[in-house]
Motif scaffolding. Structure first.
Motif, PDB file in Angstrom:
ATOM      1  N   SER A   1       0.811  -1.206   0.000  1.00  0.00           N
ATOM      2  CA  SER A   1       0.000   0.000   0.000  1.00  0.00           C
ATOM      3  C   SER A   1       0.853   1.268   0.000  1.00  0.00           C
ATOM      4  CB  SER A   1      -0.916   0.008   1.232  1.00  0.00           C
ATOM      5  OG  SER A   1      -0.124  -0.067   2.411  1.00  0.00           O
ATOM      6  N   ASP A   2       2.157   1.104   0.090  1.00  0.00           N
ATOM      7  CA  ASP A   2       3.067   2.253   0.164  1.00  0.00           C
ATOM      8  C   ASP A   2       3.270   2.852  -1.227  1.00  0.00           C
ATOM      9  OD1 ASP A   2       6.536   2.658   1.341  1.00  0.00           O
ATOM     10  OD2 ASP A   2       5.070   4.069   0.521  1.00  0.00           O
ATOM     11  N   TYR A   3       2.875   4.117  -1.391  1.00  0.00           N
ATOM     12  CA  TYR A   3       2.981   4.760  -2.692  1.00  0.00           C
ATOM     13  C   TYR A   3       4.426   4.997  -3.105  1.00  0.00           C
ATOM     14  CZ  TYR A   3      -1.902   5.544  -3.742  1.00  0.00           C
ATOM     15  OH  TYR A   3      -3.212   5.355  -4.090  1.00  0.00           O
TER      16      TYR A   3
ATOM     17  N   THR B   1      12.560  -4.824  -8.973  1.00  0.00           N
ATOM     18  CA  THR B   1      13.142  -3.485  -9.032  1.00  0.00           C
ATOM     19  C   THR B   1      12.205  -2.461  -9.677  1.00  0.00           C
ATOM     20  OG1 THR B   1      14.181  -4.133 -11.103  1.00  0.00           O
ATOM     21  CG2 THR B   1      15.535  -4.259  -9.118  1.00  0.00           C
ATOM     22  N   ASP B   2      11.151  -2.954 -10.307  1.00  0.00           N
ATOM     23  CA  ASP B   2      10.242  -2.052 -11.012  1.00  0.00           C
ATOM     24  C   ASP B   2       8.846  -2.282 -10.464  1.00  0.00           C
ATOM     25  OD1 ASP B   2       9.343  -1.624 -14.552  1.00  0.00           O
ATOM     26  OD2 ASP B   2       8.855  -0.486 -12.735  1.00  0.00           O
ATOM     27  N   ALA B   3       8.463  -1.447  -9.519  1.00  0.00           N
ATOM     28  CA  ALA B   3       7.151  -1.619  -8.885  1.00  0.00           C
ATOM     29  C   ALA B   3       6.435  -0.281  -8.876  1.00  0.00           C
ATOM     30  CB  ALA B   3       7.314  -2.160  -7.466  1.00  0.00           C
ATOM     31  N   ASN B   4       5.148  -0.322  -9.079  1.00  0.00           N
ATOM     32  CA  ASN B   4       4.385   0.920  -9.111  1.00  0.00           C
ATOM     33  C   ASN B   4       2.907   0.583  -9.009  1.00  0.00           C
ATOM     34  OD1 ASN B   4       3.885   3.691  -9.417  1.00  0.00           O
ATOM     35  ND2 ASN B   4       5.567   3.842 -10.910  1.00  0.00           N
TER      36      ASN B   4
ATOM     37  N   ALA C   1      -5.357   0.700 -12.183  1.00  0.00           N
ATOM     38  CA  ALA C   1      -6.441   0.354 -11.260  1.00  0.00           C
ATOM     39  C   ALA C   1      -6.027   0.612  -9.818  1.00  0.00           C
ATOM     40  CB  ALA C   1      -6.833  -1.114 -11.441  1.00  0.00           C
ATOM     41  N   ASN C   2      -4.896   1.307  -9.642  1.00  0.00           N
ATOM     42  CA  ASN C   2      -4.404   1.683  -8.316  1.00  0.00           C
ATOM     43  C   ASN C   2      -4.036   0.475  -7.457  1.00  0.00           C
ATOM     44  OD1 ASN C   2      -3.605   3.979  -6.977  1.00  0.00           O
ATOM     45  ND2 ASN C   2      -5.392   3.960  -5.623  1.00  0.00           N
TER      46      ASN C   2
ATOM     47  N   GLU D   1      10.751   0.008  -5.433  1.00  0.00           N
ATOM     48  CA  GLU D   1      11.533  -1.233  -5.466  1.00  0.00           C
ATOM     49  C   GLU D   1      11.152  -2.017  -4.216  1.00  0.00           C
ATOM     50  OE1 GLU D   1      15.758  -0.009  -7.577  1.00  0.00           O
ATOM     51  OE2 GLU D   1      15.665  -0.261  -5.418  1.00  0.00           O
ATOM     52  N   LEU D   2      11.058  -3.315  -4.352  1.00  0.00           N
ATOM     53  CA  LEU D   2      10.730  -4.162  -3.199  1.00  0.00           C
ATOM     54  C   LEU D   2      11.851  -5.175  -2.995  1.00  0.00           C
ATOM     55  CD1 LEU D   2       6.983  -4.955  -4.023  1.00  0.00           C
ATOM     56  CD2 LEU D   2       7.855  -3.256  -2.410  1.00  0.00           C
TER      57      LEU D   2
END
Lengths: 261, 258
Positions: free
Chosen positions: B157-159, B188-191, B195-196, B163-164
């Protein structure tokens, strides 16, 4: 009664002497695992998917055998410390030997792989024996042209040869004046490649005799995502004073050409 | 000595001899003793983060045929373990809060000093592993020309989580795991997608699967800074992430390779 006790004590002392343990003071008395990795290739040096069932034999004070798994890993468990010759065999493949493998015992001896990616690793490579036949070899100027017979449905894009040159007719390859590797690439149905500069060994106008053997080798592969694994695929035969390539193909017939500078 | 006493004597002697033999027998299998005890292992090991306050104090443990011996590194990472017996060792590099590395196959012949290490430790991830909800392929055009990506929806849920610390293992088998895979890639590519929903994106161009193949994936907590610097367990022949938490993993999801 007293004498019975004394005799009993004597028997006990004799038992102690007979059953006493010998100290091992002159030989390292360690055992441990010896682990290594084998990669297998087809006759054209293409990596196979399954590296299992390679028979690995360690020859030292005794013979020990094991087989590789699908990933090519082999392990000798509880191998006594010593220096070993390793033999790698599988039906249809050239047999590889390696000498002077030092195994000290204790924790596992791991051959070839390096844990840090900054250093290249190595592993044992064995290849299927070639089935390609060399039908004709011809040389014109600096171009070597080959005609080959392939078994199966695979026609490779190139053929690699170990080529032997001599000024003597009907020479033995062990007496060749020059031995080189040649890569013949398929073009318009023919296989052609460049020959080595012969000027250091032969004179213009001289008849040069050649023989060749098919020899495919892979110098290195990439595995474990990004690591370079350098292949150990040959060994030096000290009595014969020559390098042995286990997957060297059959010797061709002799051909000749007139060397033109 | 009469016959009765003779039998008594013989029986007692035999019993005593057997008792002594059974007591001595375990002692015949002595622990190995080294032929030499003057070998050493030395080297350098550091922390991957150059800004860490205490780069030294890494525990280095050499384990061999006679037990183990430890030391801790100096601030510059140097260590020396002396007085080791002949034989083959492995060395563990460890520090609280960091992944542990193991280097195998260190051979000590006697009166030799072997150099090892030259590596870095990575900080353990502190991520609360999110759930992997769904995996699929979709066209993404947010940051460039429309391109098909592998998408993994998560419960993050962290905007600001771009990267995770998750390593994603992929295979054509549903048994995919950290030690059974055809490929792995860090998150490395998270967003957040349109659809949020927080989504991890992987470019399928880097994956070794044929188009149309069903691919299974699974994620583990891992410091993704270790990607590209991971180590090889040379005994098992498996690349290892020292910071990977093998005890935690996501559910196995699947997608069809585009």
């Amino acid at each position: 009664m007293k004498s019975n006790h004394l005799v009993s004590i004597l028997v006990i002392l004799v038992s102690l002497v007979i059953l006493g343990c010998k100290d091992t003071i002159t030989q390292p008395d360690l055992t441990g695992s010896l682990v290594g990795f084998v990669y297998t290739f087809d006759e054209f040096a293409s990596l196979l998917d399954d590296h299992s069932q390679v028979l690995v034999t360690a020859v030292g004070s005794d013979h020990f055998s094991t087989r590789t798994d699908k990933k090519g890993r082999f392990e000798f468990k509880d191998l006594p410390a010593g220096t070993y010759e390793l033999n790698f065999e599988k039906a249809g493949f050239g047999s590889l030997k390696q000498f002077g493998i030092q195994h000290l015992g204790g924790k596992p001896t791991t051959l070839g792989l390096h844990f840090d990616g900054s250093t290249n690793s190595s592993a044992f490579f064995i290849y299927q024996m070639p089935t390609t036949e060399i039908i004709i070899l011809s040389v014109e100027n600096d171009t070597l042209t080959g005609t080959f017979s392939f078994t199966g449905n695979t026609i490779p894009d190139y053929v690699t040869l170990r080529v032997y040159y001599s000024g003597v007719e009907n020479f033995e390859t062990s007496d060749a004046q020059l031995v080189t590797s040649s890569y013949l690439f398929k073009k318009n149905g023919e296989f052609k490649g460049s020959i080595y500069d012969l000027s250091s060994k032969f004179n213009p106008g001289e008849e040069v005799f050649i023989k060749a053997c098919v020899l495919y080798r892979k110098e290195a592969i990439t595995d474990f995502v990004f690591r370079i694994i350098i292949g150990i695929d040959s060994y030096f035969d000290y009595p014969g004073n020559t390098t042995i390539y286990p997957n060297l193909g059959n010797e061709s017939s002799q051909f000749s050409f007139i060397y033109q500078e | 000595m009469n016959l009765h006493n003779f039998h008594l004597f013989t029986r007692n002697s035999l019993l005593m001899a057997i008792l002594i033999f059974m007591t001595l027998l375990p002692g015949c299998e002595k622990e190995p003793e080294p032929l030499t005890t003057n070998s050493a292992i030395t080297g350098y090991v550091s922390i991957s983060d150059p800004l860490v306050e205490e780069p030294g104090n890494i525990k280095v443990t050499a384990t061999g045929p006679y037990g183990h011996k430890s030391t801790t590194t100096l601030p510059d990472g140097y260590f020396l373990i002396e007085g080791l017996g002949n034989g083959t060792y492995y060395v563990d590099y460890s520090k609280e809060g960091y992944g542990t590395l193991r280097e195998y196959g260190i051979r000590l012949f006697g009166a030799d000093t072997v150099r090892v290490g030259g590596t870095s430790l990575f900080k353990l991830p502190s991520i609360n592993l999110p759930a992997f909800v769904k995996a699929y392929t979709a066209i993404r055009d947010r940051y460039g020309p429309p391109t098909t990506f592998v998408c993994i929806e998560t419960t993050v849920s962290d905007y600001m989580a771009f990267e995770l610390d998750i390593m994603i293992y992929m295979d054509t088998s549903a048994e995919v795991a950290w030690n059974r895979y055809a490929s792995y890639y860090p998150a490395t590519d998270a967003n957040f997608n349109d659809a949020n929903i927080h989504t991890i994106y992987i470019d399928p161009e880097i994956l070794p699967f044929e188009s149309g193949t069903k691919v299974y994936l699974k994620g583990y907590p891992c410091n993704i800074s270790e990607y590209g610097y991971n180590y090889l367990d040379t005994y098992l022949g498996i690349p290892v992430f020292s910071t990977l938490d093998k005890t935690k993993s996501t559910a196995v999801l699947s997608f069809i390779m585009p």
